[in-house]
Design a protein around this motif. Sequence first.
Motif, PDB file in Angstrom:
ATOM      1  N   ARG A  83      35.519  63.479  -4.517  1.00  0.00           N
ATOM      2  CA  ARG A  83      34.549  62.139  -6.136  1.00  0.00           C
ATOM      3  C   ARG A  83      33.002  62.895  -6.425  1.00  0.00           C
ATOM      4  O   ARG A  83      32.709  63.424  -6.747  1.00  0.00           O
ATOM      5  CB  ARG A  83      35.073  61.695  -7.105  1.00  0.00           C
ATOM      6  CG  ARG A  83      34.665  60.867  -7.829  1.00  0.00           C
ATOM      7  CD  ARG A  83      35.207  61.564  -9.131  1.00  0.00           C
ATOM      8  NE  ARG A  83      33.968  61.270  -9.947  1.00  0.00           N
ATOM      9  CZ  ARG A  83      34.870  60.473 -11.052  1.00  0.00           C
ATOM     10  NH1 ARG A  83      35.944  59.751 -11.299  1.00  0.00           N
ATOM     11  NH2 ARG A  83      34.691  60.023 -12.656  1.00  0.00           N
ATOM     12  N   LEU A  84      32.583  62.333  -5.510  1.00  0.00           N
ATOM     13  CA  LEU A  84      31.256  61.806  -4.966  1.00  0.00           C
ATOM     14  C   LEU A  84      30.484  63.187  -4.714  1.00  0.00           C
ATOM     15  O   LEU A  84      29.571  63.780  -4.878  1.00  0.00           O
ATOM     16  CB  LEU A  84      30.330  61.040  -3.862  1.00  0.00           C
ATOM     17  CG  LEU A  84      30.516  59.748  -4.605  1.00  0.00           C
ATOM     18  CD1 LEU A  84      30.446  58.519  -3.567  1.00  0.00           C
ATOM     19  CD2 LEU A  84      29.954  59.053  -5.278  1.00  0.00           C
ATOM     20  N   LYS A  88      27.859  65.277  -7.444  1.00  0.00           N
ATOM     21  CA  LYS A  88      26.519  65.563  -6.522  1.00  0.00           C
ATOM     22  C   LYS A  88      26.185  67.209  -6.872  1.00  0.00           C
ATOM     23  O   LYS A  88      25.314  67.386  -7.086  1.00  0.00           O
ATOM     24  CB  LYS A  88      26.611  65.882  -5.347  1.00  0.00           C
ATOM     25  CG  LYS A  88      26.074  64.190  -4.741  1.00  0.00           C
ATOM     26  CD  LYS A  88      26.454  64.241  -3.205  1.00  0.00           C
ATOM     27  CE  LYS A  88      26.501  63.100  -2.176  1.00  0.00           C
ATOM     28  NZ  LYS A  88      26.852  63.019  -0.889  1.00  0.00           N
ATOM     29  N   LYS A  89      27.585  67.925  -7.030  1.00  0.00           N
ATOM     30  CA  LYS A  89      27.285  68.891  -7.570  1.00  0.00           C
ATOM     31  C   LYS A  89      27.139  69.481  -9.099  1.00  0.00           C
ATOM     32  O   LYS A  89      26.076  70.488  -9.279  1.00  0.00           O
ATOM     33  CB  LYS A  89      28.269  70.302  -7.575  1.00  0.00           C
ATOM     34  CG  LYS A  89      28.545  70.069  -5.667  1.00  0.00           C
ATOM     35  CD  LYS A  89      30.221  71.584  -5.708  1.00  0.00           C
ATOM     36  CE  LYS A  89      30.485  71.358  -4.213  1.00  0.00           C
ATOM     37  NZ  LYS A  89      31.602  72.054  -3.736  1.00  0.00           N
ATOM     38  N   ILE A  94      21.674  62.339  -8.547  1.00  0.00           N
ATOM     39  CA  ILE A  94      22.672  61.100  -8.741  1.00  0.00           C
ATOM     40  C   ILE A  94      22.051  60.437  -7.235  1.00  0.00           C
ATOM     41  O   ILE A  94      21.191  60.350  -6.484  1.00  0.00           O
ATOM     42  CB  ILE A  94      23.702  61.086  -8.607  1.00  0.00           C
ATOM     43  CG1 ILE A  94      24.408  61.844  -7.493  1.00  0.00           C
ATOM     44  CG2 ILE A  94      24.183  61.987  -9.891  1.00  0.00           C
ATOM     45  CD1 ILE A  94      25.544  61.880  -6.577  1.00  0.00           C
ATOM     46  N   TRP A  95      21.863  59.068  -7.393  1.00  0.00           N
ATOM     47  CA  TRP A  95      22.719  57.712  -6.469  1.00  0.00           C
ATOM     48  C   TRP A  95      23.205  57.726  -5.858  1.00  0.00           C
ATOM     49  O   TRP A  95      24.060  56.815  -6.839  1.00  0.00           O
ATOM     50  CB  TRP A  95      21.328  56.516  -6.639  1.00  0.00           C
ATOM     51  CG  TRP A  95      19.477  56.693  -6.773  1.00  0.00           C
ATOM     52  CD1 TRP A  95      18.843  57.535  -8.322  1.00  0.00           C
ATOM     53  CD2 TRP A  95      18.382  55.917  -6.851  1.00  0.00           C
ATOM     54  NE1 TRP A  95      17.551  57.364  -7.900  1.00  0.00           N
ATOM     55  CE2 TRP A  95      17.942  56.540  -6.693  1.00  0.00           C
ATOM     56  CE3 TRP A  95      18.609  55.539  -5.041  1.00  0.00           C
ATOM     57  CZ2 TRP A  95      16.365  56.604  -6.544  1.00  0.00           C
ATOM     58  CZ3 TRP A  95      17.750  55.628  -4.537  1.00  0.00           C
ATOM     59  CH2 TRP A  95      16.152  55.389  -5.545  1.00  0.00           C
ATOM     60  N   VAL A  96      23.768  57.297  -4.961  1.00  0.00           N
ATOM     61  CA  VAL A  96      24.695  56.338  -3.881  1.00  0.00           C
ATOM     62  C   VAL A  96      24.380  55.310  -2.771  1.00  0.00           C
ATOM     63  O   VAL A  96      23.748  55.731  -2.569  1.00  0.00           O
ATOM     64  CB  VAL A  96      25.839  58.033  -3.138  1.00  0.00           C
ATOM     65  CG1 VAL A  96      27.304  57.081  -3.308  1.00  0.00           C
ATOM     66  CG2 VAL A  96      26.305  58.948  -4.439  1.00  0.00           C
ATOM     67  N   VAL A  97      24.830  54.091  -3.723  1.00  0.00           N
ATOM     68  CA  VAL A  97      24.207  53.161  -2.918  1.00  0.00           C
ATOM     69  C   VAL A  97      26.047  52.491  -2.188  1.00  0.00           C
ATOM     70  O   VAL A  97      26.887  52.982  -3.745  1.00  0.00           O
ATOM     71  CB  VAL A  97      23.929  52.039  -3.575  1.00  0.00           C
ATOM     72  CG1 VAL A  97      23.820  50.671  -2.996  1.00  0.00           C
ATOM     73  CG2 VAL A  97      22.864  52.967  -4.404  1.00  0.00           C
TER      74      VAL A  97
END
Length: 115
Positions: A83-84, A88-89, A94-97
Amino acid sequence: MRVTTDLWVSALVRRVFSAGGFAAVVKRGATEAGAVFVLSRGRLGEVALYGPAPQTSYDSAKPDERFFVALGASDDGSSFDARLEREKKFDPDIWVVEIEAGAVPVEELLSVKTE
């Protein structure tokens, strides 16, 4: 004036560490206004993904607050990785934490909308 995403993520990481948990920025996005996704890992292996709430969720009394919605929960985080990657595509900023909240529930670290 809205707080930058960079500052907001830094504050989240500090709150998690001060609660006895762990946090890491997996993907760094746009400093000023990147969308934030949070992967929450529990101590027993459960994983939950939180993403930005729809614009209709925002309150005019608190226009600067960031709201999140639960996008899913699972015992296997691989579905969230896919999903992430799609996110991103769609939006490379985006940020992923990733967090392990520790003694504080995720709902106290993030403003989660349930509606």
